[in-house]
Design an enzyme around this catalytic site. Structure first.
Site, short mmCIF file in Angstrom:
data_model
loop_
_atom_site.label_atom_id
_atom_site.label_comp_id
_atom_site.label_asym_id
_atom_site.label_seq_id
_atom_site.Cartn_x
_atom_site.Cartn_y
_atom_site.Cartn_z
N MET A 162 60.02 7.48 0.86
CA MET A 162 61.10 7.34 1.70
C MET A 162 61.33 8.42 2.82
O MET A 162 62.16 8.37 3.50
CB MET A 162 62.50 6.79 1.13
CG MET A 162 62.16 5.63 -0.06
SD MET A 162 61.56 4.53 0.94
CE MET A 162 61.03 3.30 -0.25
N MET B 156 63.04 18.16 1.82
CA MET B 156 61.85 17.63 1.03
C MET B 156 60.65 18.44 1.52
O MET B 156 59.81 18.44 0.54
CB MET B 156 61.74 16.03 1.21
CG MET B 156 63.00 15.34 0.59
SD MET B 156 63.34 15.63 -1.34
CE MET B 156 61.60 15.10 -1.77
N ASP C 222 46.26 26.32 -10.09
CA ASP C 222 44.84 26.01 -10.09
C ASP C 222 43.98 27.11 -10.07
O ASP C 222 42.90 27.08 -10.55
CB ASP C 222 44.84 24.95 -8.71
CG ASP C 222 43.18 24.68 -8.57
OD1 ASP C 222 42.60 24.01 -9.63
OD2 ASP C 222 42.59 25.01 -7.65
#
EC number: 4.6.1.17
Length: 164
Positions: free
Chosen positions: A77, A114, A129
């Site tokens: 969204m 966000m 990672d």
């Protein structure tokens, strides 16, 4: 009570992308953080630039920038935004933690919270990672918004979140 209505749902209760057509264009800035806890040796290897995959912080910084730019592709969204700034920084916290900060800015109709949260998360995942070969027990913690400015809802500052 209309102001308190969750805006990501339409009248039928189904998900919608919020209509920002009538909102004013304003300068908006958000800063988020994440903490990666690891073994002392892992942080030492990062500091010395001795991880086999390369410069951990340089790669994590680029990953965070790329993630901020792709937030609307990842979070259903979110509006695609014309970002005017994405900056990541890293601070050591003691001998066992690395803290990531991301500040994101735009001049647009909706905020960049966000994007800042996505940036720190991607950067932290990249650290994991690149270092997992020597430390699979790393944990990513305390991902949160520290502050945001601009927009109709006004400014926000997380209490007790002063950066060192």
């Amino acid at each position: 009570m209309e102001e308190n209505r969750l805006t990501h749902f339409n009248e039928q209760g189904r998900a919608q992308m919020v209509d920002v057509t009538q909102k004013d264009v304003t300068k908006r800035i958000a800063t988020a953080t994440a903490r990666i806890e690891m073994e002392e040796e892992t942080l030492s290897l990062i500091r010395q630039g001795k991880m086999k995959k390369g410069d951990v912080l340089a790669v994590a910084q680029v990953a965070g920038i790329m993630a901020a730019k792709k937030t609307s592709d990842l979070i259903p969204m979110c509006h695609p935004l014309p970002l005017t700034k994405v900056d990541l920084s890293f601070e050591e916290e003691g001998q066992r933690a690395l803290v990531v900060y991301a500040t994101v800015a735009t001049t647009y109709k909706t905020g960049v919270e966000m994007e800042a949260l996505t940036a720190v998360t991607a950067a932290a995942l990249t650290v994991y990672d690149m270092c997992k070969a020597v430390d699979k027990g790393m944990t990513i913690q305390n991902v949160c918004l520290l502050d945001k400015t601009g927009g109709k809802s006004g400014d926000y500052h997380r209490e007790g979140s002063e950066r060192r």
